[in-house]
Write a protein that holds these residues in place. Structure first.
Motif, PDB file in Angstrom:
ATOM      1  N   LYS A 178       0.043   8.034 -16.301  1.00  0.00           N
ATOM      2  CA  LYS A 178       1.389   7.516 -16.548  1.00  0.00           C
ATOM      3  C   LYS A 178       1.494   6.004 -16.342  1.00  0.00           C
ATOM      4  N   TYR A 179       0.719   5.466 -15.391  1.00  0.00           N
ATOM      5  CA  TYR A 179       0.930   4.069 -14.988  1.00  0.00           C
ATOM      6  C   TYR A 179      -0.275   3.137 -15.146  1.00  0.00           C
ATOM      7  N   GLU A 180      -1.384   3.617 -15.691  1.00  0.00           N
ATOM      8  CA  GLU A 180      -2.583   2.785 -15.708  1.00  0.00           C
ATOM      9  C   GLU A 180      -2.466   1.530 -16.572  1.00  0.00           C
ATOM     10  N   ASN A 181      -1.458   1.461 -17.417  1.00  0.00           N
ATOM     11  CA  ASN A 181      -1.286   0.276 -18.263  1.00  0.00           C
ATOM     12  C   ASN A 181      -0.667  -0.899 -17.505  1.00  0.00           C
ATOM     13  N   LEU A 182      -0.165  -0.681 -16.306  1.00  0.00           N
ATOM     14  CA  LEU A 182       0.452  -1.768 -15.531  1.00  0.00           C
ATOM     15  C   LEU A 182      -0.612  -2.514 -14.747  1.00  0.00           C
ATOM     16  N   LYS A 183      -0.693  -3.807 -14.952  1.00  0.00           N
ATOM     17  CA  LYS A 183      -1.773  -4.625 -14.385  1.00  0.00           C
ATOM     18  C   LYS A 183      -1.658  -4.855 -12.879  1.00  0.00           C
ATOM     19  N   ASN A 184      -0.469  -4.697 -12.310  1.00  0.00           N
ATOM     20  CA  ASN A 184      -0.323  -4.946 -10.870  1.00  0.00           C
ATOM     21  C   ASN A 184      -0.546  -3.691 -10.027  1.00  0.00           C
ATOM     22  N   LEU A 185      -0.993  -2.612 -10.647  1.00  0.00           N
ATOM     23  CA  LEU A 185      -1.265  -1.364  -9.915  1.00  0.00           C
ATOM     24  C   LEU A 185      -2.771  -1.148  -9.791  1.00  0.00           C
ATOM     25  N   HIS A 186      -3.185  -0.652  -8.621  1.00  0.00           N
ATOM     26  CA  HIS A 186      -4.595  -0.381  -8.331  1.00  0.00           C
ATOM     27  C   HIS A 186      -4.675   1.047  -7.793  1.00  0.00           C
ATOM     28  N   PHE A 187      -5.546   1.869  -8.380  1.00  0.00           N
ATOM     29  CA  PHE A 187      -5.579   3.304  -8.115  1.00  0.00           C
ATOM     30  C   PHE A 187      -6.807   3.697  -7.291  1.00  0.00           C
ATOM     31  N   ALA A 190       0.866  -1.177   0.000  1.00  0.00           N
ATOM     32  CA  ALA A 190       0.000   0.000   0.000  1.00  0.00           C
ATOM     33  C   ALA A 190       0.905   1.228   0.000  1.00  0.00           C
ATOM     34  N   TYR A 191       0.797   2.023  -1.050  1.00  0.00           N
ATOM     35  CA  TYR A 191       1.578   3.259  -1.201  1.00  0.00           C
ATOM     36  C   TYR A 191       0.599   4.393  -0.944  1.00  0.00           C
ATOM     37  N   ILE A 192       0.687   4.961   0.244  1.00  0.00           N
ATOM     38  CA  ILE A 192      -0.303   5.921   0.733  1.00  0.00           C
ATOM     39  C   ILE A 192       0.281   7.325   0.659  1.00  0.00           C
ATOM     40  N   GLY A 193      -0.342   8.164  -0.170  1.00  0.00           N
ATOM     41  CA  GLY A 193       0.210   9.478  -0.479  1.00  0.00           C
ATOM     42  C   GLY A 193       1.131   9.346  -1.687  1.00  0.00           C
ATOM     43  N   ALA A 194       0.645   8.680  -2.711  1.00  0.00           N
ATOM     44  CA  ALA A 194       1.478   8.350  -3.876  1.00  0.00           C
ATOM     45  C   ALA A 194       1.818   9.553  -4.740  1.00  0.00           C
ATOM     46  N   ASN A 195       1.057  10.643  -4.617  1.00  0.00           N
ATOM     47  CA  ASN A 195       1.270  11.847  -5.412  1.00  0.00           C
ATOM     48  C   ASN A 195       1.291  11.466  -6.888  1.00  0.00           C
ATOM     49  N   GLN A 218       1.394  -6.797  -5.891  1.00  0.00           N
ATOM     50  CA  GLN A 218       0.311  -5.889  -6.250  1.00  0.00           C
ATOM     51  C   GLN A 218       0.555  -4.611  -5.451  1.00  0.00           C
ATOM     52  N   ILE A 219       0.385  -3.462  -6.086  1.00  0.00           N
ATOM     53  CA  ILE A 219       0.625  -2.181  -5.410  1.00  0.00           C
ATOM     54  C   ILE A 219      -0.660  -1.370  -5.442  1.00  0.00           C
ATOM     55  N   TYR A 220      -1.133  -0.995  -4.255  1.00  0.00           N
ATOM     56  CA  TYR A 220      -2.360  -0.214  -4.091  1.00  0.00           C
ATOM     57  C   TYR A 220      -1.960   1.229  -3.847  1.00  0.00           C
ATOM     58  N   LEU A 221      -2.320   2.110  -4.772  1.00  0.00           N
ATOM     59  CA  LEU A 221      -1.891   3.507  -4.752  1.00  0.00           C
ATOM     60  C   LEU A 221      -3.028   4.406  -4.278  1.00  0.00           C
ATOM     61  N   PHE A 222      -2.772   5.155  -3.207  1.00  0.00           N
ATOM     62  CA  PHE A 222      -3.766   6.057  -2.651  1.00  0.00           C
ATOM     63  C   PHE A 222      -3.280   7.496  -2.800  1.00  0.00           C
ATOM     64  N   GLU A 223      -4.029   8.299  -3.531  1.00  0.00           N
ATOM     65  CA  GLU A 223      -3.706   9.720  -3.708  1.00  0.00           C
ATOM     66  C   GLU A 223      -5.009  10.499  -3.789  1.00  0.00           C
ATOM     67  N   PRO A 224      -5.281  11.369  -2.797  1.00  0.00           N
ATOM     68  CA  PRO A 224      -6.563  12.064  -2.762  1.00  0.00           C
ATOM     69  C   PRO A 224      -6.661  13.299  -3.654  1.00  0.00           C
ATOM     70  N   GLN A 225      -5.549  13.891  -4.067  1.00  0.00           N
ATOM     71  CA  GLN A 225      -5.595  15.126  -4.850  1.00  0.00           C
ATOM     72  C   GLN A 225      -5.941  14.829  -6.311  1.00  0.00           C
ATOM     73  N   VAL A 226      -6.799  15.620  -6.880  1.00  0.00           N
ATOM     74  CA  VAL A 226      -7.283  15.386  -8.238  1.00  0.00           C
ATOM     75  C   VAL A 226      -6.164  15.460  -9.275  1.00  0.00           C
ATOM     76  N   ILE A 227      -5.379  16.517  -9.267  1.00  0.00           N
ATOM     77  CA  ILE A 227      -4.374  16.707 -10.323  1.00  0.00           C
ATOM     78  C   ILE A 227      -3.247  15.678 -10.231  1.00  0.00           C
ATOM     79  N   GLY A 268      -4.547  12.279 -11.323  1.00  0.00           N
ATOM     80  CA  GLY A 268      -4.723  12.175 -12.769  1.00  0.00           C
ATOM     81  C   GLY A 268      -3.411  11.899 -13.484  1.00  0.00           C
ATOM     82  N   ARG A 269      -2.356  12.570 -13.059  1.00  0.00           N
ATOM     83  CA  ARG A 269      -1.033  12.361 -13.675  1.00  0.00           C
ATOM     84  C   ARG A 269      -0.507  10.959 -13.362  1.00  0.00           C
ATOM     85  N   LEU A 270      -0.706  10.521 -12.128  1.00  0.00           N
ATOM     86  CA  LEU A 270      -0.274   9.188 -11.706  1.00  0.00           C
ATOM     87  C   LEU A 270      -0.958   8.113 -12.546  1.00  0.00           C
ATOM     88  N   LYS A 271      -2.269   8.217 -12.654  1.00  0.00           N
ATOM     89  CA  LYS A 271      -3.039   7.201 -13.384  1.00  0.00           C
ATOM     90  C   LYS A 271      -2.710   7.219 -14.875  1.00  0.00           C
TER      91      LYS A 271
END
Length: 194
Positions: free
Chosen positions: A57-66, A19-24, A40-49, A52-55
């Motif tokens: 850049k990395y949404e194509n990786l199957k082991n990441l959850h946003f 769990a990566y909490i505050g992933a920015n 599996q990496i669970y990414l938690f980022e509450p800020q909208v901008i 959006g950049r995180l997702k």
């Protein structure tokens, strides 16, 4: 930035899931992925901008959850103090205090309302490694894990020895809380003498 390969070797880290909490925007994510490619990496980022950049850049990786919300000890909505000139990396739900004195170049020029959820309500299992970067809100995040904290083996967490944010948890309080779960702080690296 952490050298996760070095930490993995020194402490023999066997990460099931992370769990990566505050992933920015994922500034440490590539290193984390390279060191723990089977997790599996669970990414938690509450800020909208940043989220959006995180997702994007990395949404194509199957082991990441946003997850576009923060974690805490109770479910609610909170105001986040936005840091506008440092990739939002110093943003916090806690009002900046000593941070303003020690880092005068970091500006807090806005706010954003974010959602907060408890990890214990998310039905995410087998997380045994936490990477927490939440600008003084660490104890609230950990409290929201409840009994899930019993299955955690490793925690990398920013700590404060001064009140950089109003009412932020200080290192002694965090150590005492984690001691009840049989955690022992084994390495500390300070940003500066202050």
């Amino acid at each position: 930035m952490f050298n996760f390969d070095e930490l993995k070797k020194v402490f023999n880290i066997q990460a099931k899931n992370i769990a990566y909490i505050g992933a920015n925007e994922g500034q440490e994510l590539e290193s984390l992925i390279n060191s723990f490619s089977n997790s599996q990496i669970y990414l938690f980022e509450p800020q909208v901008i940043p989220f959006g950049r995180l997702k994007e850049k990395y949404e194509n990786l199957k082991n990441l959850h946003f997850y576009n919300f923060g974690l805490g000890s109770k479910e609610n909505r909170m105001q986040l103090y936005i840091n506008t000139n440092n990739n939002n990396m110093s943003s916090s739900v806690l009002k900046p205090k000593e941070h303003l004195r020690y880092h005068p170049n970091v500006k807090f020029d806005g706010t954003e309302t974010i959602g907060i959820k408890k990890f214990s309500n998310l039905n995410i299992n087998d997380v045994n490694f936490l990477n927490i970067d939440v600008q003084g809100y660490e104890l609230e995040v950990l409290t929201g894990f409840e009994d899930y904290l019993l299955s955690v083996d490793y925690i990398i967490c920013e700590v404060n020895r001064k009140e950089l944010y109003k009412n932020c948890v200080l290192i002694g309080e965090l150590d005492n809380y984690l001691k009840a779960y049989n955690f022992l702080r084994v390495k500390t690296k300070w940003f500066s003498k202050t």
